[in-house]
Design a protein around this motif. Structure first.
Motif: not given
Ligand code: NCD
Length: 308
Positions: A57-58, A107, A135, A138, A168-169, A228, A230, A266-268
């Motif tokens: 997504r990002t 990133r 993040h 996000q 991080r989100t 999620r 991590q 935030p997905l996934p």
């Molecule tokens: C998140 C991330 O990369 O921190 N994904 C995102 O950017 N939407 C969340 C995650 O990986 O669980």
């Protein structure tokens, strides 16, 4: 009020005031009509995406945002970071790429990597995720989602659920939300509790309730922000095995929620929200991903000086 974002690095949500964040959200709302009409406001400009960690997504939403505003995109998406994890190498990479692009979105698995890149770069750097640290874009799109879907941020009870240690989100989001008049509920198992430095910081501005029991707070929450676990950040696989699947939102869970409450992610997702929740009135995670595109269009336009 001067909100000038032109030339600014976007490294930490802590670098922004409430007014500045609201300005970005307002700008994101003005991008809605451009989604269908298209625009050339960033014509001739180049975005470089440097992704040392996996992303869907990002990266794609930043790239789509740039293309929809008439700009061009270069970059790489490498999941394997081992050979480029030295600080010096980031500095060198950035000093090369700044010649090719007007803005860099990066990133990296290392905390502090985006800040370091910004110090060496003559073009603006946007942090697209640094390790378990932050993040910020996000968090902005999460705040846009709440504002659009519930009409406001002030006055809400917001639960951040799951991996609050390595996610991080949730760090960026907790800081950002604490600039508003909210109550925060941090829901996690003991070993995945919110980082102490984040708790201490946000407690100076808003009320924080920490618990391991999701059921006990479900009926009061206006927003469930589910995350999620991590897996990739656990040093010990046995530790991951212990907390895997600790919270699982199902259709049954939604029965204890407020009628109007929304579920974000935030997905996934892996298994923390079951697929049968997708069709309920509460689910907003796919809309959230769409707001991410608007938010990133606005940020690129602001930082590159196409809008004020
Ligand atoms: C998140 C991330 O990369 O921190 N994904 C995102 O950017 N939407 C969340 C995650 O990986 O669980």
């Amino acid at each position: 009020m001067d909100h000038s974002f032109k030339g600014k690095d976007i490294i930490s949500i802590k670098d922004f005031t409430r007014e500045e964040i609201e300005h970005v959200l307002d700008a994101a709302e003005t991008m809605e009509p451009i989604l269908s009409s298209g625009s050339e406001m960033l014509g001739g400009m180049v975005l470089a995406t440097l992704f040392f960690e996996p992303s869907t997504r990002t990266r794609l939403s930043f790239e789509s945002a740039m293309l929809r505003l008439g700009g061009a995109v270069i970059g790489f998406a490498e999941p394997k970071t081992s050979s480029v994890e030295k600080g010096e190498t980031i500095a060198d990479t950035v000093r090369v790429v700044e010649n090719y692009a007007d803005i860099i979105v990066m990133r990296h698995s290392l905390e502090g990597a985006a800040r370091l890149a910004a110090e060496f770069s003559s073009v603006p750097v946007v942090n697209a995720g640094t390790g378990a640290e932050e993040h910020p874009t996000q968090a902005m799109l999460d705040m846009l989602t709440i504002r659009k879907e519930l009409g406001r941020i002030d006055g809400l009870n917001i639960g951040l659920i799951g991996d609050l240690r390595y996610g991080r989100t949730v760090h960026s989001l907790a800081y950002g939300l604490s600039l508003f008049d909210v109550k925060l509920f941090f829901v996690s198992p003991e070993v995945l509790k919110m980082r102490q430095e984040v708790v201490e910081d946000v407690r100076r501005r808003v009320q924080v309730n920490e618990t391991g029991q999701l059921e006990s707070v479900l009926p009061v929450l206006d927003v469930l922000y589910v995350t999620r676990i991590q897996k990739e950040r656990f040093a010990d696989p046995a530790e991951y095995a212990k907390v895997r699947g600790v919270y699982r939102i199902t259709r049954e869970t939604t029965k204890s929620m407020k009628e109007e409450a929304i579920i974000m992610h935030p997905l996934p997702r892996v298994d923390e929200i079951s697929a049968d929740v997708d069709e309920t009135r509460h689910a907003r995670y796919f809309q959230q991903a769409r707001y991410g595109l608007l938010l990133r269009m606005a940020l690129l336009a602001l930082v590159l000086g196409a809008i004020d």
